[in-house]
Design an enzyme around this catalytic site. Structure first.
Site, mmCIF file in Angstrom:
data_model
loop_
_atom_site.group_PDB
_atom_site.id
_atom_site.type_symbol
_atom_site.label_atom_id
_atom_site.label_comp_id
_atom_site.label_asym_id
_atom_site.label_seq_id
_atom_site.Cartn_x
_atom_site.Cartn_y
_atom_site.Cartn_z
ATOM 1 C CG ASP A 67 -2.091 0.914 1.124
ATOM 2 O OD1 ASP A 67 -2.049 1.808 0.261
ATOM 3 O OD2 ASP A 67 -3.051 0.748 1.879
ATOM 4 C CG ASP A 68 -0.156 4.842 -0.031
ATOM 5 O OD1 ASP A 68 -0.970 4.425 -0.880
ATOM 6 O OD2 ASP A 68 -0.432 5.738 0.790
ATOM 7 C CB CYS A 105 -6.617 2.712 -1.651
ATOM 8 S SG CYS A 105 -5.215 3.411 -0.763
ATOM 9 C CE LYS A 159 -6.383 0.333 1.972
ATOM 10 N NZ LYS A 159 -5.429 1.441 1.804
ATOM 11 C CG HIS A 161 -10.041 1.300 0.967
ATOM 12 N ND1 HIS A 161 -9.016 2.151 0.606
ATOM 13 C CD2 HIS A 161 -11.083 2.111 1.299
ATOM 14 C CE1 HIS A 161 -9.411 3.408 0.720
ATOM 15 N NE2 HIS A 161 -10.661 3.404 1.132
ATOM 16 C CG HIS A 252 -2.077 4.145 3.630
ATOM 17 N ND1 HIS A 252 -2.465 5.100 4.548
ATOM 18 C CD2 HIS A 252 -2.840 4.372 2.516
ATOM 19 C CE1 HIS A 252 -3.403 5.868 4.018
ATOM 20 N NE2 HIS A 252 -3.649 5.456 2.787
ATOM 21 C CG ASP A 310 -2.304 0.707 -3.120
ATOM 22 O OD1 ASP A 310 -1.167 1.219 -3.014
ATOM 23 O OD2 ASP A 310 -3.239 1.014 -2.358
ATOM 24 C CG ASN A 311 -1.693 4.237 -4.408
ATOM 25 O OD1 ASN A 311 -2.733 3.826 -3.897
ATOM 26 N ND2 ASN A 311 -0.704 4.730 -3.674
ATOM 27 C CE LYS A 328 -2.770 7.437 -1.532
ATOM 28 N NZ LYS A 328 -2.843 7.007 -0.119
#
Length: 580
Positions: A67-68, A105, A159, A161, A252, A310-311, A328
């Protein structure tokens, strides 16, 4: 004669040696077989093996989503962050060096699980927020649902989301046999609490469809999720196909990490970068432990490990996308070009890089096909089966990517149909890639470059950034991404015919778009109304009426409960007003 005797003696010695070796090999095979079956029996809790219990031809699939994590925040992209496991797995597998995701996300996760662009699921705008009655659409089978149809055991750790306002939005209603993790986009790594706004706070650690209070021991989520994944591997029979979606909360924000991981980075003066680096190294160790578990429990030789972010990274939270432009949340390369690789003994060409276009929607058809599943024509997928491009180095079947069309994002003041040659309103935020070309319209997002020296002080100062001044007033950009992956040379005025072609593609895609689903806040989502937990709150009118009748029957039988029921009715009234 003497020579013949010597030769005969050598033959006798050779035969004896071969016999001894054969005996040793036979004993070894028996021993190996005994140990393997013994272990499987222990994992199967007394299950008796039979002739039908044969190893699966379908590969075990482990999809690890960070994540991130920024493009530069992995060792093999030149980072100062130590990622020995990711570096080794990538170098022994296939690195995806032209790989794209979404800039935030929820959209990335939705595209992974549906194989469809946001414009085809109604999730074009922003993320799914905790208080919104919104979730992954119900009219399309998810990846785990397709895998379950062909015999896979499906598990989500980490996660989600993708919405939870109704029970049928939950992971266990979307194809996962088990779920352990968080429903929201972020939260405290230790306490698992999340505040969406002042006074709107709740607990967000779940197992199955309920709060996992008994599982909460204050363990750092990266370590907790790793242990849960290892537990799943230890209990499952590796002779049956497994799909494990391991969606880490890391890296994240909030920037939290056990102190032991900070020690290697004590020389980094920027506190955000120091913590972020430590979080990435902890994540790297987690991937190592999962990989070791795959080997320990007999999955590895028939497994496919996919690793993806994811990004893009967020520099204000310690991430780095250098030398890519943007961050991001933007449609510049820094927001959408991701760290990604595939590691598997089943790959034909290992130790290579795939430079063909690959998008996160492609995992759906690729993995379903590898799992020997069916891809019906009415699925209307936007993804492609890219396994041959990855495994064998063949050209990618993907020639273009619609990054997104967001019709309700803030409009560019100087955008217009006139600026878009009467084809497209350039005030609308949109981005598309076709071959070497990439076109952006509207407001793509924060457009600066953030070089490594930004993290050389305790605070990130604006003068460390490479500021862009010539973008003011623009609503169209064109880049040759192959020649200029850093998006430094805008070619929109030099090649108007290419701009027109890509604008036509945007217009054609937009004709297939469904309406955006971005509902207003529903006050019934407040965890205070749900036992202090973030979880489903919505009930349709029929279900709500049935609940009211049941409640009235109880009250009539037990008059002492009228006072408590009055409080419940008051809450529901507030919720209906908010919905209206």
């Amino acid at each position: 004669m003497a020579l013949r005797a010597v030769l005969e003696l050598l033959d006798i010695i050779k035969m004896i040696a071969l016999g001894v070796l054969a005996g040793i090999s036979f004993v070894s095979i028996l021993t190996y077989g005994y140990l393997s079956w013994g272990n499987l029996g222990a994992r199967g809790q007394g299950r008796e093996d039979n002739d039908l219990d044969k190893p699966t031809s379908q590969p075990h699939i482990v999809f690890i989503l960070a994540d991130d994590q920024g493009y530069r925040d992995v060792g093999y992209h030149g980072s100062e962050i130590q990622t020995p496991t990711l570096d080794r797995l990538a170098s022994q597998g296939v690195k995806l060096e032209n790989y794209y995701v979404q800039p935030i996300c929820s959209p990335s996760r939705s595209q992974f699980l549906t194989g469809r662009y946001q414009i085809h699921t109604g999730l074009q705008h922003s993320i799914i927020r905790p208080t919104q009655p919104n979730c992954l659409p119900f009219d399309h089978p998810t990846l785990p649902q397709k895998l379950k149809k062909v015999g896979y055991s499906t598990h989500l750790v980490g996660k989600w989301h993708l919405g939870f306002y109704r029970r049928d939005c939950l992971p266990t209603q979307k194809g996962f046999d088990t779920f352990f993790g968080s429903l929201l986009g972020s939260g405290d790594y230790y306490s698992h609490f999340k505040c969406d706004s002042p006074g709107l706070c709740g607990y967000d650690l779940h197992e199955g469809e309920g709060a996992a209070w008994e599982q909460d021991n204050g363990v750092y989520s990266t370590l907790m999720y790793t242990q849960k994944a290892v537990d799943i591997l230890s209990r499952h029979n590796p002779r049956k196909p497994l799909f494990l979606y391991l969606a880490f909360q890391a890296v994240h924000s909030p920037l939290q990490v056990p102190r032991v991981y900070l020690e290697p980075y004590r020389t980094i003066p920027n506190l955000h970068r120091r913590k972020y680096a430590a979080m990435v190294t902890c994540l790297d160790e987690a991937v190592r432990n999962v990989t070791l578990a795959l080997k320990r429990y007999g999955y590895y030789d028939n497994s496919i490990i996919v690793y993806s972010s994811d990004n893009g990274g967020q520099p204000r939270a310690g991430g780095s996308n250098w030398p890519l432009r943007g961050t991001k949340g933007t449609y510049w390369e820094g927001g959408i070009r991701a760290v990604g690789f595939v590691h598997s003994p089943l790959l034909r060409n290992k130790g290579t890089s795939c430079r063909g276009l690959v998008h996160i929607t492609d995992w759906y058809p690729t993995l379903v096909t590898l799992a020997e599943g069916q891809l019906e024509e009415d699925l209307d997928l936007d993804g492609y089966d890219v396994w041959e491009a990855i495994s064998e180095g063949r050209p990618s079947p993907r020639l273009d990517i619609l990054h997104n069309i967001d019709p309700i994002y803030t409009k560019a003041k100087n955008g217009s149909y006139h600026a878009g040659f009467g084809i497209w309103n350039t005030a609308i935020q949109a981005a598309i890639r076709a071959g070497h070309w990439k076109l952006l319209t509207g407001i793509p997002g924060y457009s600066d470059w953030v070089p490594p020296q930004t993290f050389s002080s305790l605070m990130t100062h604006r003068w460390h950034y490479e500021k862009v001044s010539w973008d003011q007033g623009k609503s169209v950009w064109l880049f040759n991404i192959t020649a200029d992956p850093y998006e430094r040379v805008d070619l929109s005025r030099r090649y108007p015919h290419v701009v027109k072609k890509l604008l036509l593609m945007l217009a054609q895609y937009n004709k297939t778009a469904v309406p955006v689903r971005y509902p207003p806040k529903d006050l019934r989502s407040n965890p205070k109304l749900n036992g202090g937990v973030w979880g489903p709150w919505y009930k349709d009118e029929e279900e709500e009426e049935n609940q009211k009748k049941a409640s009235d029957n109880i009250i009539n039988k037990h008059p002492g409960r009228r006072k408590a029921a009055g409080k419940v009715k008051k809450r529901k009234l507030v919720g209906r007003r908010a919905k209206a």
